[in-house]
Design a protein around this motif. Sequence first.
Motif, PDB file in Angstrom:
ATOM      1  N   GLU A  16      -2.928  -5.283   1.254  1.00  0.00           N
ATOM      2  CA  GLU A  16      -1.685  -5.700   1.907  1.00  0.00           C
ATOM      3  C   GLU A  16      -0.676  -4.555   2.084  1.00  0.00           C
ATOM      4  O   GLU A  16       0.291  -4.684   2.811  1.00  0.00           O
ATOM      5  N   ARG A  17      -0.916  -3.423   1.445  1.00  0.00           N
ATOM      6  CA  ARG A  17      -0.003  -2.283   1.555  1.00  0.00           C
ATOM      7  C   ARG A  17      -0.407  -1.289   2.638  1.00  0.00           C
ATOM      8  O   ARG A  17       0.382  -0.491   3.088  1.00  0.00           O
ATOM      9  N   GLY A  18      -1.696  -1.321   3.036  1.00  0.00           N
ATOM     10  CA  GLY A  18      -2.195  -0.348   4.006  1.00  0.00           C
ATOM     11  C   GLY A  18      -3.668  -0.074   3.754  1.00  0.00           C
ATOM     12  O   GLY A  18      -4.414  -0.957   3.338  1.00  0.00           O
TER      13      GLY A  18
END
Length: 155
Positions: A16-18
Motif C-alpha cells: 500500500e506504500r508503493g
Amino acid sequence: MIDGVQTKTLRVIPDERGRLMEILRCDDQIFKKFGQVYMTTNYPGVVKAWHYHKIQTDNVCCLSGMIKVALYDAREHSPTHGETNEFFIGEHNPMLVTIPPGVYHGWKCISEKESIVVSVPTEAYNYERPDEYRLPPDTPEIPYDWVLRQGLRHG
C-alpha cells in the motif's frame, strides 16, 4: 545465449506504500564486484550503441520505460563468437542483464516515454583512460539492425 552473459529476473514487491525491487545484491551469483552506479536515459527511438569493455562487466537494468538491449560477441576465442542476443527489458519485463568484457552492447528505447536505465559496472569510470571502445549503431561489423520489427500476431 552468448557465453558469459547472464540474466536475472527481477521481482517487484508492491504494497500500500508503493513498490520495492532489488536489482543487484552482493550475495547474488551474478555479482562480481562493485565499481560505481550510474543512471542514463534514452528518448523514444534513440539508440545508444555500440561499445564494449576490455576490463569491466556491466550490469544493466531499465527502471522506467522499455528498452531493447542488443549484444554481439566479438571475442575471437569465445565459443559463441559472432552470436547476437536481444532482450526486451523495463517496467513490463523487469530484468538485470550482465554483460562480460569483450561483448559489444547497446540499447534502443522502444517505449513511448523516456527510458531510465541504471548501470552497475564492476569498475569505476577512468576519465584519463576509459575502458570503452565504440562503433556506430549502423556499423557493418555487427550483423544487427536496430529497426523495430513487427511482433507476432495473437488471436
